[in-house]
Design an enzyme around this catalytic site. Structure first.
Site, PDB file in Angstrom:
ATOM      1  N   ASP A   1     -14.383  36.506  45.114  1.00  0.00           N
ATOM      2  CA  ASP A   1     -15.692  36.771  44.521  1.00  0.00           C
ATOM      3  C   ASP A   1     -16.802  36.926  45.558  1.00  0.00           C
ATOM      4  O   ASP A   1     -17.892  37.387  45.225  1.00  0.00           O
ATOM      5  CB  ASP A   1     -16.080  35.627  43.574  1.00  0.00           C
ATOM      6  CG  ASP A   1     -16.361  34.339  44.336  1.00  0.00           C
ATOM      7  OD1 ASP A   1     -15.420  33.792  44.946  1.00  0.00           O
ATOM      8  OD2 ASP A   1     -17.528  33.895  44.351  1.00  0.00           O
TER       9      ASP A   1
ATOM     10  N   PHE B   1      -5.361  35.086  47.206  1.00  0.00           N
ATOM     11  CA  PHE B   1      -6.420  34.767  46.259  1.00  0.00           C
ATOM     12  C   PHE B   1      -7.391  33.760  46.861  1.00  0.00           C
ATOM     13  O   PHE B   1      -6.976  32.748  47.435  1.00  0.00           O
ATOM     14  CB  PHE B   1      -5.840  34.127  44.994  1.00  0.00           C
ATOM     15  CG  PHE B   1      -5.243  35.084  44.007  1.00  0.00           C
ATOM     16  CD1 PHE B   1      -6.051  35.847  43.174  1.00  0.00           C
ATOM     17  CD2 PHE B   1      -3.863  35.193  43.876  1.00  0.00           C
ATOM     18  CE1 PHE B   1      -5.493  36.710  42.240  1.00  0.00           C
ATOM     19  CE2 PHE B   1      -3.302  36.051  42.947  1.00  0.00           C
ATOM     20  CZ  PHE B   1      -4.121  36.815  42.133  1.00  0.00           C
ATOM     21  N   ASP B   2      -8.680  34.023  46.710  1.00  0.00           N
ATOM     22  CA  ASP B   2      -9.672  32.980  46.919  1.00  0.00           C
ATOM     23  C   ASP B   2      -9.505  31.966  45.782  1.00  0.00           C
ATOM     24  O   ASP B   2      -8.984  32.303  44.719  1.00  0.00           O
ATOM     25  CB  ASP B   2     -11.067  33.609  46.892  1.00  0.00           C
ATOM     26  CG  ASP B   2     -12.176  32.573  46.888  1.00  0.00           C
ATOM     27  OD1 ASP B   2     -12.175  31.708  47.779  1.00  0.00           O
ATOM     28  OD2 ASP B   2     -13.028  32.632  45.978  1.00  0.00           O
ATOM     29  N   ALA B   3      -9.989  30.740  46.013  1.00  0.00           N
ATOM     30  CA  ALA B   3      -9.874  29.710  44.978  1.00  0.00           C
ATOM     31  C   ALA B   3     -11.134  29.625  44.122  1.00  0.00           C
ATOM     32  O   ALA B   3     -11.141  30.029  42.955  1.00  0.00           O
ATOM     33  CB  ALA B   3      -9.559  28.357  45.606  1.00  0.00           C
ATOM     34  N   ASP B   4     -12.217  29.133  44.704  1.00  0.00           N
ATOM     35  CA  ASP B   4     -13.415  28.841  43.931  1.00  0.00           C
ATOM     36  C   ASP B   4     -14.113  30.090  43.423  1.00  0.00           C
ATOM     37  O   ASP B   4     -14.419  31.009  44.188  1.00  0.00           O
ATOM     38  CB  ASP B   4     -14.395  28.018  44.771  1.00  0.00           C
ATOM     39  CG  ASP B   4     -13.852  26.626  45.053  1.00  0.00           C
ATOM     40  OD1 ASP B   4     -13.145  26.088  44.182  1.00  0.00           O
ATOM     41  OD2 ASP B   4     -14.131  26.080  46.136  1.00  0.00           O
TER      42      ASP B   4
END
Length: 232
Positions: A183, A8-11
């Site tokens: 995203d 997973f990306d965070a931001d």
């Protein structure tokens, strides 16, 4: 399950960066007794995004980015205060690490996947101290096998080095067993494609994609991941 490991990306994937950003700016401007106007927030976001794009491309370092964005912001709005750009940056990062806000559906999907035994990790280009602080105080603090930050990896998405570092931390899973969810087309998706792993573009605002970067999957809510991971 279709994938053994989810990166997973965070931001702006699991964590609401805009809320954290506004919280941090408000905190710093409160310290210097000045109003943090919408115009200042908009300017900062534009400056910051441009510098992060340059960081992804390798034309600025993270250290340079941290200070340059406030040098430009203070100059653009002729802000007079006792803090220079470096001190302003340090205060901002302190507040940013406290601003832990989840995106819609993040807690639910991570809890459900964890209950099913899904291996999960975070892979982020964010600042190490900020990301670890925000994750550690959030409901997702125990969800991830590891947290891969570009600062530790010595390389940032979309470059191969951060993925090599991540795979080493995860005991070298097969690429076919790994899915990256994020995203950013130019960071998460392009990085995943280049590395040879499947990609899932989280696009809650349903933005058009005018680029040549084509994710394998596109989702508009994090809950849609359940069907992708379960499908054969």
């Amino acid at each position: 399950m279709r994938y053994k490991v989810i990166l997973f990306d965070a931001d702006d994937t699991l964590y609401d960066y805009a809320k954290a950003e506004a919280f941090a700016l408000s905190g710093v401007f409160g310290e210097i007794d000045q109003e943090c106007t919408d115009a200042i927030v908009d300017s900062y976001r534009s400056i910051n995004q441009k510098l992060w794009n340059e960081f992804e491309q390798g034309s600025v370092t993270q250290s340079e980015l941290r200070t340059a964005r406030f040098e430009r912001l203070l100059a653009e709005h002729d802000i007079q205060c006792d803090l220079d750009a470096e001190a302003f940056s340090n205060a901002y990062i302190k507040y940013l690490g406290q601003g832990s806000f989840l995106t819609e559906g993040a807690e639910e999907i991570c809890r459900q996947l964890a209950e099913r035994g899904q291996r999960m990790a975070i892979i982020t280009n964010g600042i190490k101290e900020v990301q670890f602080n925000r994750i550690s105080v959030s409901p997702l603090c125990d969800s991830f096998e590891c947290i891969i930050v570009s600062e530790d990896a010595g390389s940032q998405k979309p470059h191969e080095g951060i993925f090599d570092y991540a795979f080493d931390k995860l005991d070298s899973p097969e690429k076919m067993d790994v899915l990256i969810v994020g995203d950013s087309l130019t960071s998460d998706i392009l990085g995943g494609i280049r590395y040879g792993i499947d990609t899932c573009w989280y696009n809650p605002q349903r933005k058009s994609n005018p680029t040549s970067i084509k994710p394998k999957y596109e989702i508009h809510t994090l809950g849609e991941l359940r069907d992708i991971i379960s499908s054969e």
